[in-house]
Design a protein around this motif. Structure first.
Motif, mmCIF file in Angstrom:
data_model
loop_
_atom_site.group_PDB
_atom_site.id
_atom_site.type_symbol
_atom_site.label_atom_id
_atom_site.label_comp_id
_atom_site.label_asym_id
_atom_site.label_seq_id
_atom_site.Cartn_x
_atom_site.Cartn_y
_atom_site.Cartn_z
ATOM 1 N N GLU A 41 -5.715 1.428 -1.423
ATOM 2 C CA GLU A 41 -6.647 0.637 -0.611
ATOM 3 C C GLU A 41 -7.189 -0.589 -1.341
ATOM 4 O OE1 GLU A 41 -7.482 0.405 2.456
ATOM 5 O OE2 GLU A 41 -6.254 2.056 3.173
ATOM 6 N N TRP A 42 -6.287 -1.484 -1.709
ATOM 7 C CA TRP A 42 -6.651 -2.802 -2.228
ATOM 8 C C TRP A 42 -7.700 -2.726 -3.340
ATOM 9 C CZ3 TRP A 42 -2.644 -5.201 -0.728
ATOM 10 C CH2 TRP A 42 -2.109 -5.005 0.546
ATOM 11 N N GLN B 238 0.808 -1.225 0.000
ATOM 12 C CA GLN B 238 0.000 0.000 0.000
ATOM 13 C C GLN B 238 0.840 1.274 0.000
ATOM 14 O OE1 GLN B 238 -2.548 -1.821 3.303
ATOM 15 N NE2 GLN B 238 -4.051 -0.589 2.232
ATOM 16 N N HIS C 143 0.972 -9.292 4.848
ATOM 17 C CA HIS C 143 -0.181 -8.383 4.814
ATOM 18 C C HIS C 143 -0.779 -8.438 3.402
ATOM 19 C CE1 HIS C 143 -2.101 -4.636 6.753
ATOM 20 N NE2 HIS C 143 -2.762 -4.860 5.635
ATOM 21 N N GLU D 43 -5.061 -10.118 9.222
ATOM 22 C CA GLU D 43 -6.436 -10.446 8.842
ATOM 23 C C GLU D 43 -6.553 -11.725 8.028
ATOM 24 O OE1 GLU D 43 -8.159 -6.907 7.072
ATOM 25 O OE2 GLU D 43 -8.201 -5.905 9.011
HETATM 26 C C1 FCB Z 1 -7.839 -3.411 6.621
HETATM 27 C C2 FCB Z 1 -6.488 -3.752 6.018
HETATM 28 C C3 FCB Z 1 -5.634 -2.518 5.749
HETATM 29 C C4 FCB Z 1 -6.430 -1.350 5.234
HETATM 30 C C5 FCB Z 1 -7.660 -1.108 6.061
HETATM 31 C C6 FCB Z 1 -8.491 0.060 5.616
HETATM 32 O O1 FCB Z 1 -8.739 -4.470 6.379
HETATM 33 O O2 FCB Z 1 -5.773 -4.583 6.878
HETATM 34 O O3 FCB Z 1 -4.588 -2.907 4.899
HETATM 35 O O4 FCB Z 1 -6.713 -1.500 3.896
HETATM 36 O O5 FCB Z 1 -8.456 -2.267 6.083
#
Ligand code: FCB
Length: 441
Positions: A383-384, A22, A115, A160
Motif C-alpha cells: 500500500e504505497w 502493488q 497507476h 487518481e
Molecule cells: C487508492 C489507490 C490504490 C490503493 C487504495 C487503497 O488511492 O488508487 O492503489 O492503494 O487507494
C-alpha cells in the motif's frame, strides 16, 4: 425480521481492482522502487503478491470461483518500455496472457495504463513535469492497446491524477520532483494532455473502446458550517482535490488560483467516469497546515474507523458521490473503480462492503447509470507510502509463504456477485450489526 433482496441491472460488473506495483513483485525499474530503496518508507514492495511470477493465475481462479465477472488491473510502463528507445515484447506478451487468462475464466478485464509508478527514465526527468510527456504516454498507450485489444475494450488512462500530483509534488508522500503548487499544476496539466492524447490514440486503434480515468473523489464537509474560514477551507480543498481534473475535462480549461491553463484538446474526452470512493472528509481551518493551504482534513470523533484510522466508514458518501457524478455528467456511464477498507481482523469489512453496495443500489434505483463495482482489493498488497501496514484484501496474504487466507468478506462478496444483489440474509449472516440500517423492520 424484514426479508428482502435488492438487485442490480443485468450485466452489472462485479470485480476487484489491483495495480501492477502493488501485486507483481520485483518491479525494479520504476519510481517506487527507487523511493523504497532510498528509505522514504519503511517497507519495500519486494515480491508483493508474486503476480509476475505467475500467481495471478491462482488469484484469478479465486476471483472466478467466487463469481466475480470483472477485474481491473494495471500494466507497468517500466516493464513495457524499460528505456526510452526500447520496448519489451516479452512483457507485453505476459500481459496478453494475463488478459486472456481473465477472459478464459469469464472475467472481463479493465486495464489501467498508469497507476502511480513511472519508469526510472521518466522519473529522472521529473516524471509528469517532463516536457513532451503527453506524446511519450501516447506512444506507450498505442503499444499496450495494440497488444491487448483482442481481450480488452475498457481502458483507464490514469489512476487518481489528483492524488498523484498532490502526493508527489505537494505533500511529498509519493516519489515526485520539485515540490510546490506550481509543479503540481504543471503535472496535472500534463496528465490532462496525456489523457487526451491516449484517449484519441486508443479510439483510433479500437473504435469501440471505452476510455476514461479513475478519479479519487472525496465528499467534504466544513467542520463548523457556521464558521466562514472552515467553509472557505472546505471549498478550497474541494476545488483542488476533487475538481481540477474533471472540470478541465468538462470545459477544456484547468482553473487554479495561480491562473487558468487552457487545454482545449481534452474537452469532453471520456466515455465513462471511474470513481474511487473511500471516505467523506471533514475540513477545518488550521493555521499550522501551510502545505495544504491551511485546511486540515480529518474524521470526526466517533467515526467508524479502520485499523490504522486511514478510512472512515461513511457509506452515504458513495451515494452523494454518484449523485455529484450523474448531475455533472448526465447519462455518462459510471463505474466504481475502487472502494474498500483495510481491516486486519475482517470485523469491519463486511459491513463496509454491505453498506456501500446498499448505497450504490440506491443510486441505481434512481436510474443513474452505474455499471459496475470493483472492491479494493482481491489479496492484501503493498500500500504505497503505508507499505505493508494495511490489509485491504478479501484474501489475506502471508508474505513469507505467499499463502492466501480466505476472509469471511470473500464469502459475503461471493454471495453478492452470485445474486447480483444484496439480501437481508447476507447482512444478517455477515454483519448483523447493520441489518436494521440496511433493511429496517
Ligand atoms: C487508492 C489507490 C490504490 C490503493 C487504495 C487503497 O488511492 O488508487 O492503489 O492503494 O487507494
Amino acid at each position: 425480521m424484514t426479508q428482502a433482496t435488492v438487485h442490480f441491472p443485468r450485466g452489472f460488473l462485479w470485480g476487484t481492482a489491483t495495480a501492477a506495483h502493488q501485486v507483481e513483485g520485483n518491479n525494479t525499474n520504476n519510481s517506487w522502487y527507487r523511493w523504497e530503496q532510498n528509505g522514504h518508507i519503511k517497507d519495500q514492495a519486494g515480491l508483493a503478491c508474486d503476480w509476475w511470477g505467475g500467481r495471478w493465475k491462482e488469484d484469478m481462479d479465486r476471483a472466478a470461483e467466487t463469481s466475480q465477472n470483472a477485474h481491473r488491473f494495471s500494466v507497468e510502463w517500466s516493464r513495457i518500455q524499460p528505456e526510452p528507445e526500447r520496448w519489451d515484447e516479452d512483457a507485453l506478451e505476459r500481459y496478453r496472457m494475463m488478459a486472456r487468462g481473465m477472459v478464459e475464466r469469464g472475467i472481463t478485464p479493465l486495464v489501467t495504463l498508469h497507476h502511480f509508478s513511472d519508469p526510472l527514465w521518466l522519473y529522472d526527468r521529473c516524471g509528469w513535469e517532463m516536457p513532451g510527456i503527453a506524446p511519450a504516454f501516447e506512444k506507450y498507450a498505442r503499444k499496450v492497446v495494440e497488444a491487448l485489444k483482442e481481450y480488452v475494450t475498457t481502458w483507464v488512462t490514469i489512476n487518481e491524477p489528483n492524488l498523484y500530483a498532490l502526493n508527489g509534488y505537494v505533500t511529498g508522500a509519493f516519489p515526485g520532483c520539485a515540490q510546490g503548487f506550481g509543479a503540481a499544476l504543471r503535472v496535472l496539466a500534463n496528465l490532462l494532455r496525456g489523457h487526451a492524447a491516449a484517449y484519441r490514440a486508443i479510439h483510433e486503434i479500437q473504435p469501440e473502446a471505452r476510455v476514461g480515468y479513475a478519479l479519487h473523489y472525496r465528499p467534504m464537509l466544513a467542520a463548523r458550517p457556521w464558521f466562514p474560514l472552515d467553509v472557505l477551507m472546505r471549498n478550497i480543498q474541494y476545488a483542488g482535490v476533487n475538481m481540477a481534473f474533471p472540470s478541465a475535462i468538462s470545459t477544456g480549461v484547468m482553473k487554479s488560483p495561480m491562473g487558468n491553463v487552457r487545454i482545449p484538446e481534452v474537452k469532453g474526452l471520456q466515455d465513462y467516469l471511474g470513481i474511487n470512493y473511500y471516505s467523506v472528509d471533514t475540513v477545518k481551518f488550521d493555521i499550522t497546515n501551510r502545505k495544504e493551504l491551511f485546511g486540515k482534513r480529518y474524521y470526526p470523533a466517533g467515526s467508524d474507523l479502520s485499523t490504522t484510522k486511514f478510512i472512515a466508514n461513511t457509506p452515504n458518501g458513495l451515494f452523494d458521490t454518484l449523485k455529484w457524478a450523474t448531475t455533472s455528467y448526465p447519462n455518462l456511464p459510471l463505474l466504481v473503480t475502487e472502494n474498500g477498507v483495510e481491516d486486519d481482523d475482517d470485523k469491519m469489512r463486511p459491513r463496509y462492503i454491505a453498506q456501500h453496495i446498499h448505497q450504490m443500489w440506491r443510486a441505481v434505483n434512481y436510474n443513474w447509470p452505474v455499471k459496475g463495482y470493483f472492491y479494493w482489493t482481491l489479496v492484501d498488497n503493498f500500500e504505497w507510502e503505508r507499505g505493508w501496514t494495511q490489509r485491504f484484501g478479501l484474501w489475506g496474504l502471508d508474505r513469507e509463504t505467499q499463502a492466501r487466507t480466505r476472509r469471511s468478506s470473500a464469502d459475503l462478496y461471493a454471495d453478492i456477485c452470485t445474486e447480483n444483489g444484496l439480501s437481508s440474509e447476507m447482512v444478517a449472516k455477515y454483519c448483523p450489526e447493520v441489518l436494521q440500517k440496511i433493511f429496517p423492520d
